[in-house]
Scaffold this motif. Structure first.
Motif: not given
Length: 359
Positions: A203-208, A214-215
């Motif tokens: 979730t953090i990787r997406a929020l950041a 994904r693109r």
């Protein structure tokens, strides 16, 4: 170390890959090994690391607006800004006079049915951890979040949830700052989140990254909080030298403690049951301004970390009605002495000058 950093940075420049590249992956893996957390996400700075943790817990249904988060009253304002941003209720707790970190007995007394998280700040490089308290919090489904901005490389006196003692891997999630003045500092702003919760990391990787998994596929209304390849490359090099950097600071702190003998000065505790990394070396005295002027007249620069606690900042006066006598006393007495980039000879000279100080 400088030549290693230059080589690493030039490698990034020649690659033409400045985001989401191999340097970031290598840095994240190195930090994961260092702190013992299974997942690390490199981000833009320490404050964003904290924001992403709290936002991700909200997105994952672990926190919601109005939930209480216990935090140390004796900290920098960045520790609590995300609580306000996401409508979480901050509950301040006084520090211990031993290490200036949160008082664990007071923490337990502050727990209510609304408490859903605790923010532990490893202030000045002092590890903040108490296993019996951590177990009590875990039994009550209370999240433990570490603000590890000042303590990379520190070790607690007992193991955390991952079976290791390094700060940043003790609780459920941790925020790191790599501001240039930190023990491991970037060439600008940088930070990281460490956790062994793969769902939280995802979730953090997406929020950041604008909220995208994904693109061009945004599952959250996210942010732009990515670390860049140059910062990651420089930090990866510095992480290889973390023991050397830590030992230097420990040696300086030990010299200060051995050679400052002025009875007007309260020195920080050298704690043998844990590994302190001395982001700051902080002394106390009753007439702080007089000592600072005395040292300044001798050509010695000092600082204050921190002169005004969060609850007394103008932006929080209307929200925080609590009174924290010890926190406020510390804010009026503390002085940070030089510790970074200073020789033992200079430390001895400073100690000798402090010993000459008369109130």
């Amino acid at each position: 170390m400088l030549s290693e950093i230059e080589t690493a940075v030039m490698s990034v420049l020649r690659s033409g890959r400045y985001l989401h590249g191999p340097a970031t992956k290598s840095f994240e893996e190195s930090l994961s090994r260092q702190c013992g957390a299974k997942q690390v996400v490199g981000v833009s700075n320490g404050l964003d690391a904290l924001r992403l943790i709290f936002r991700a817990y909200i997105e994952n249904g672990k926190l919601k607006e109005g939930d209480e988060i216990i935090y140390p009253a004796n900290t920098y304002i960045a520790s609590i800004l995300p609580l306000s941003e996401f409508g979480l209720t901050g509950v301040g707790v006084e520090p211990s006079e031993t290490d200036y970190n949160i008082d664990f007995q007071a923490l337990k007394r502050a727990v209510t049915s609304k408490t859903k998280g605790v923010l532990l700040v490893h202030l000045y490089g002092n590890p903040c951890w108490d296993l019996p308290t951590a177990r009590f919090l875990k039994e009550n489904d209370i999240l433990i979040i570490e603000d590890n901005a000042q303590a990379i490389g520190a070790c607690a006196q007992s193991e955390g949830f991952n079976g290791r003692k390094e700060t940043g891997g003790l609780g459920d999630a941790a925020a790191f700052s790599f501001y240039p003045t930190k023990n491991i500092g970037a060439l600008g702003d940088a930070g990281a989140v460490a956790t062994s919760d793969s769902s939280l990391a995802e979730t953090i990787r997406a929020l950041a990254n604008y909220g995208s998994d994904r693109r061009y596929h945004n599952i959250y209304k996210g942010y732009n909080c990515r670390i860049d390849e140059i910062q990651a490359a420089a930090l990866d090099v510095k992480l290889r030298h973390i023991d050397e950097i830590t030992h230097r600071r420990q040696s300086i702190a030990e010299t200060y403690n051995n050679e400052i003998t002025n009875p007007l000065i309260i020195k920080p505790a050298l704690l043998t049951d844990r590994r302190q990394v001395w982001h700051q070396y902080v002394i106390r005295t009753k007439n702080r301004d007089a000592l600072r002027k005395f040292l300044a007249d001798k050509g010695i620069e000092t600082d204050i970390h921190y002169a005004t606690p969060p609850h007394l900042q103008p932006c929080y006066l209307s929200e925080h009605k609590q009174h924290f006598p010890l926190t406020e006393q510390l804010a009026n007495e503390i002085i940070s002495l030089p510790i970074a980039g200073i020789s033992k000879e200079n430390v001895s000279q400073i100690a000798n000058i402090i010993n000459q100080y008369e109130q």
